[in-house]
Scaffold this motif. Structure first.
Motif, PDB file in Angstrom:
ATOM      1  N   UNK A 128     -61.110 -92.441-100.341  1.00 49.07           N
ATOM      2  CA  UNK A 128     -59.869 -91.559-100.305  1.00 49.07           C
ATOM      3  C   UNK A 128     -60.155 -90.190-100.399  1.00 49.07           C
ATOM      4  N   UNK A 129     -59.776 -89.434 -99.196  1.00 49.16           N
ATOM      5  CA  UNK A 129     -59.968 -87.919 -99.289  1.00 49.16           C
ATOM      6  C   UNK A 129     -59.217 -87.109-100.372  1.00 49.16           C
ATOM      7  N   UNK A 130     -57.739 -87.609-100.540  1.00 48.40           N
ATOM      8  CA  UNK A 130     -57.156 -86.910-101.308  1.00 48.40           C
ATOM      9  C   UNK A 130     -57.693 -87.028-102.821  1.00 48.40           C
ATOM     10  N   UNK A 131     -58.558 -88.053-103.193  1.00 50.72           N
ATOM     11  CA  UNK A 131     -59.130 -88.305-104.563  1.00 50.72           C
ATOM     12  C   UNK A 131     -59.981 -87.092-104.683  1.00 50.72           C
ATOM     13  N   UNK A 132     -60.828 -86.983-103.411  1.00 53.93           N
ATOM     14  CA  UNK A 132     -61.944 -86.065-103.401  1.00 53.93           C
ATOM     15  C   UNK A 132     -61.120 -84.507-103.504  1.00 53.93           C
ATOM     16  N   UNK A 164     -47.901 -96.809-100.290  1.00 52.27           N
ATOM     17  CA  UNK A 164     -48.024 -95.461-100.219  1.00 52.27           C
ATOM     18  C   UNK A 164     -49.277 -95.129 -99.504  1.00 52.27           C
ATOM     19  N   UNK A 165     -49.261 -93.954 -98.949  1.00 54.33           N
ATOM     20  CA  UNK A 165     -49.981 -93.520 -98.019  1.00 54.33           C
ATOM     21  C   UNK A 165     -51.187 -92.532 -98.578  1.00 54.33           C
ATOM     22  N   UNK A 166     -52.361 -92.411 -97.868  1.00 49.47           N
ATOM     23  CA  UNK A 166     -53.140 -91.504 -98.394  1.00 49.47           C
ATOM     24  C   UNK A 166     -54.081 -91.068 -97.422  1.00 49.47           C
ATOM     25  N   UNK A 167     -54.828 -90.028 -97.446  1.00 56.90           N
ATOM     26  CA  UNK A 167     -55.722 -89.518 -96.320  1.00 56.90           C
ATOM     27  C   UNK A 167     -57.080 -90.102 -96.808  1.00 56.90           C
ATOM     28  N   UNK A 168     -57.824 -90.738 -95.720  1.00 58.62           N
ATOM     29  CA  UNK A 168     -59.003 -91.279 -95.912  1.00 58.62           C
ATOM     30  C   UNK A 168     -59.900 -90.718 -94.973  1.00 58.62           C
ATOM     31  N   UNK A 169     -61.040 -90.754 -95.419  1.00 58.00           N
ATOM     32  CA  UNK A 169     -62.258 -90.672 -94.493  1.00 58.00           C
ATOM     33  C   UNK A 169     -62.945 -92.053 -94.484  1.00 58.00           C
ATOM     34  N   UNK A 170     -63.192 -92.297 -93.039  1.00 56.91           N
ATOM     35  CA  UNK A 170     -63.826 -93.684 -92.749  1.00 56.91           C
ATOM     36  C   UNK A 170     -65.051 -93.550 -91.917  1.00 56.91           C
ATOM     37  N   UNK A 171     -65.677 -94.472 -91.975  1.00 60.52           N
ATOM     38  CA  UNK A 171     -67.081 -94.608 -91.108  1.00 60.52           C
ATOM     39  C   UNK A 171     -67.147 -96.121 -90.736  1.00 60.52           C
ATOM     40  N   UNK A 172     -66.999 -96.530 -89.433  1.00 59.91           N
ATOM     41  CA  UNK A 172     -67.118 -97.711 -89.016  1.00 59.91           C
ATOM     42  C   UNK A 172     -68.341 -98.058 -88.088  1.00 59.91           C
ATOM     43  N   UNK A 173     -69.152 -99.034 -88.631  1.00 56.94           N
ATOM     44  CA  UNK A 173     -70.344 -99.516 -87.764  1.00 56.94           C
ATOM     45  C   UNK A 173     -70.356-100.709 -87.268  1.00 56.94           C
ATOM     46  N   UNK A 174     -70.658-100.882 -86.104  1.00 57.93           N
ATOM     47  CA  UNK A 174     -70.678-102.089 -85.362  1.00 57.93           C
ATOM     48  C   UNK A 174     -72.079-102.868 -85.675  1.00 57.93           C
ATOM     49  N   UNK A 175     -71.799-104.195 -86.184  1.00 57.50           N
ATOM     50  CA  UNK A 175     -72.893-105.288 -86.207  1.00 57.50           C
ATOM     51  C   UNK A 175     -73.236-105.981 -85.086  1.00 57.50           C
ATOM     52  N   UNK A 176     -74.530-105.788 -84.813  1.00 53.90           N
ATOM     53  CA  UNK A 176     -74.991-106.815 -83.640  1.00 53.90           C
ATOM     54  C   UNK A 176     -76.090-107.368 -84.065  1.00 53.90           C
ATOM     55  N   UNK A 177     -76.086-108.535 -83.479  1.00 49.91           N
ATOM     56  CA  UNK A 177     -77.352-109.393 -83.769  1.00 49.91           C
ATOM     57  C   UNK A 177     -78.720-108.859 -83.076  1.00 49.91           C
TER      58      UNK A 177
END
Lengths: 143, 636
Positions: B135-139, B108-121
């Protein structure tokens, strides 16, 4: 005929005696002035050893020492005396007295009239009825 | 490839301290349910997974770790190379935010809101990525649900942010304030609630908005609302917090309390008017609350008890009414007031009041409930009945005295007559005996002396008998019953038949009613009256007629008025009252026999029956005696 009158007023005794005077029959009137004397007479006690047995007792209620109610009770409780007719002759009109007297088995209750003629008439009636008309019980006991 | 940290530990590659803090971090992440939080290696393979991710994406940790995060992308995006592109952008910019479609394990598909961060040493080498998504649809769903609730609320509802601006409002709010929704969204809440609301939300140096808010939750605050047209109206607001990713919002339910305020004002007005009346009342009035404390005293009460206002307000009512004013009484009256539509007044309670100086005095109190803004109070009207009590006591004592005196008199009369009879009987009997036996045998003087003595004694006997009869009217009176007065009259005429025959008298009567009377005394009454009519006859045939007439008394009882009319000698008007007196005669003994008691006895009998007797007469023309008796309760 022997009649015992139990009465404390001498005036009434005399009036009764006068009224009982009768040509047709001879009446011996014995008088006791209180209840004690009356019982002594009836029971032939002491001085009354030779007292005759009365055919009729005329009894006033209000007497000194032992009153008429007590005499009535004793006479009617005594097997040898209860057959003697007791006639209450008193000034009291009180219902309580009437009831009590009949309950103690008085043969009749009479109120003394105020007027002389009425009194004389009444005594005459007693004489004519109780000593004339009525059949008295035979002398049952030897003396 | 960076593998799961726990695996690394096992392999002894990671030190204990590091492992422990990472363990705590894991626990924290697992606590978050609403957001998926997971780590990836630089190639996009999943190395860690939290409970939120499991819930949102549908994969368990062991299923997904090791797999590439591209499996969350829809196939068409994967075809376009989207996942790699996202990673590339993130690596380049350090962080990337996006909204897009994602796919769950079940497809099943859902609209999501996401944030990705890069991890550097520390050296700046890319070690992996960290994603935070939800899950944006929940919101959206919960938002939609929330909006639905808002609209359905009966009160006006407004959602305000921490800057004091309206972010959301419902239809009721629009209506109440007279605005279009667009006109208010984004506007400061001060527009509709000028003072008292926005200030409460402001986080100042001493507390956070959350703490400030916490203080207001649940309590209704009375403020003033302003409509679009500028008019103001009283409102009550109730606040509740609402969490959002933008911070804490405040939902305010706004209720128009104009009606309630008006009612309160009205009540307060009534109350002040009532209190005004109380103050001016001629009786001492005291207002007492449900605990028995005095909340108001009027001028008269202060005067009566000797207190100043300050000394008595707040005191328990026991201070002025020591006993009898029980909690039970208070509760009783207040309770009946609560349940009954019209207030019930308890009157006529006699108690004792106490002055300030400690002296007691008798009082009568009247209680009534009063609905006020403070709840139901008790009004107590207090009347000083000292004078009345004194009068009552006096009256009672007088009546007792009179009763005792009457009884004594009655006894005295009876005893006197009764005991006098005995010696009198002797005198009368023997003088009569003397007369009978010696009449004509003594000299004429003796005859005369004796006859006077006899006569005196006889008269005395009759007097005493009549006196006895008179006293017996009261002492030997029987209870009243329903008596046929016709039968009583017949009995009386039977008793008088000697006199009737001798005089040839004609006694007639109309139909006579049933009355409430002592039968013996009624006979006596008729007998005396008819007997008199025969005795005091004129020449000719005595005619006596008895009639009756009905009259209704004031109280609605039936009263019967009787009249005994004769054609006898008649009576002069100046003697009309005298003849009813004791031993009163109008004729000499030689003319008519009698003791003068007959009418006195009649009067006493009639008065015992609650009536009165009178005579109308003319000398030489006969008399009419009238008397009244109460009728029977039923038909006559």
């Amino acid at each position: 005929m022997e009649v015992l009158l139990v009465e404390d007023s001498p005036g009434d005794v005399r009036l009764t005696r006068e009224a009982l005077r009768d040509a047709k029959r001879s009446i011996h009137l014995h008088v006791a002035t209180d209840g004690v004397e009356a019982m002594a007479f009836l029971r032939h006690e002491e001085a009354q050893i030779r007292a005759p047995r009365p055919d009729l007792i005329l009894l006033d209620l209000n007497l000194p020492r032992m009153d008429g109610r007590e005499v009535l009770a004793q006479v009617k409780a005594d097997n040898s005396l209860k057959t003697i007719p007791v006639i209450i002759l008193t000034t009291s009109e009180a219902e309580a007295d009437v009831v009590q007297s009949y309950q103690l088995h008085a043969n009749c209750y009479l109120t003394k009239p105020v007027q002389l003629d009425a009194f004389e008439c009444l005594v005459k009636s007693i004489n004519d009825f109780w000593l004339g008309e009525v059949t008295l019980p035979p002398p049952s006991q030897p003396r | 490839m960076i593998r799961d940290i726990s695996l690394r530990k096992e392999e002894g590659l990671v030190g204990d301290a590091l492992w422990e803090s990472e363990e705590m971090y894991r626990l924290l992440l697992d606590g978050i349910q609403d957001h998926a939080i997971f780590m990836m290696d630089p190639g996009g393979r999943i190395v860690s997974w939290n409970a939120g991710a499991e819930r949102i994406k549908g994969y368990g940790a062991d299923e997904i770790i090791g797999r590439n995060f591209s499996c969350f992308f829809p196939p068409e995006d994967v075809g376009r190379g989207r996942p790699e592109e996202v990673l590339r952008m993130t690596a380049a910019n350090g962080r990337h935010e996006e909204q897009g479609m994602r796919v769950r394990k079940d497809g099943s598909r859902f609209l999501a809101s996401f944030t990705i961060k890069a991890l550097r040493d520390q050296a700046g080498n890319l070690r992996g990525f960290f994603e935070f998504s939800h899950d944006l649809s929940e919101r959206k769903e919960s938002e939609a649900r929330y909006r639905g609730l808002l609209e359905a609320a009966p009160d006006a509802m407004v959602v305000v942010n921490q800057d004091g601006n309206i972010v959301l409002l419902n239809l009721q709010a629009e209506r109440q304030f007279g605005y279009h929704p667009v006109e208010l969204v984004g506007q400061p809440v001060k527009t509709i609630i000028p003072t008292g609301f926005a200030e409460r939300l402001i986080a100042d140096g001493t507390r956070t908005a959350a703490a400030a808010l916490a203080q207001q939750i649940g309590t209704g605050i009375e403020l003033s609302g302003r409509r679009k047209d500028g008019s103001e109206f009283p409102v009550e607001i109730m606040l509740s917090p609402l969490e959002s990713p933008d911070g804490i919002l405040v939902t305010a339910a706004i209720r128009d309390i104009s009606v309630r305020k008006e009612a309160e004002r009205h009540l307060a007005q009534l109350e002040s008017r009532y209190r005004g009346l109380l103050e001016a009342a001629p009786d001492a009035m005291v207002l007492v609350n449900h605990s028995g404390e005095i909340v108001l005293v009027n001028a008269q009460a202060k005067k009566q008890f000797g207190y100043r206002r300050g000394e008595i307000l707040g005191q328990h009512v026991k201070k002025i009414i020591p006993e009898g004013f029980t909690e039970r009484l208070i509760a009783d009256v207040l309770q009946s007031a609560a349940s009954a539509p019209t207030p019930e007044v308890r009157a006529g309670l006699e108690l004792t009041g106490r002055h300030k100086d400690g002296s007691d005095f008798p009082i009568e109190i009247m209680l009534g409930p009063l609905k006020s803004t403070e709840g139901i109070l008790l009004t107590v009207a207090i009347r000083d009945i000292t004078t009345r009590k004194k009068a009552e006591t006096l009256l009672l004592r007088t009546v007792q005295e009179l009763n005792r005196s009457n009884e004594e008199l009655g006894q005295f009369a009876y005893i006197a007559s009764h005991d006098l009879q005995e010696p009198l009987r002797m005198v009368a009997s023997y003088t009569q005996l003397l007369s009978k036996r010696y009449k004509g045998k003594l000299d004429s003087d003796a005859d005369e002396f004796i006859s006077f003595a006899v006569d005196g004694a006889n008269r005395m006997q009759r007097l005493i008998q009549d006196l006895l009869a008179y006293s017996r009217v009261g002492t030997k009176g029987k209870d009243f019953g329903e008596i046929s007065s016709e039968e009583a009259l017949e009995q009386a005429t039977t008793n008088l038949r000697g006199a009737i025959e001798e005089s040839g008298a004609l006694v007639t009567h109309d139909p006579l009613p049933t009355v409430l009377a002592d039968d013996g005394q009624l006979v006596q009454l008729f007998q005396n009256l008819v007997g008199n009519a025969i005795k005091y006859r004129n020449s000719g045939v005595p005619q006596i007629h008895i009639s009756s007439a009905k009259s209704d008394s004031k109280s609605g009882e039936t009263k019967w008025s009787f009249s005994v009319k004769d054609n006898g000698l008649g009576i002069e008007s100046k003697y009309f009252e005298k003849i009813f007196g004791l031993f009163q005669r109008l004729h000499k003994r030689e003319e008519f026999a009698g003791t003068g008691m007959g009418l006195a006895i009649c009067k006493k009998i009639v008065e015992r029956h609650g009536g009165s007797i009178s005579v109308e007469s003319q000398l030489g023309q006969g008399s009419t005696f009238r008397f009244a008796l109460a009728g029977s309760k039923g038909k006559s």
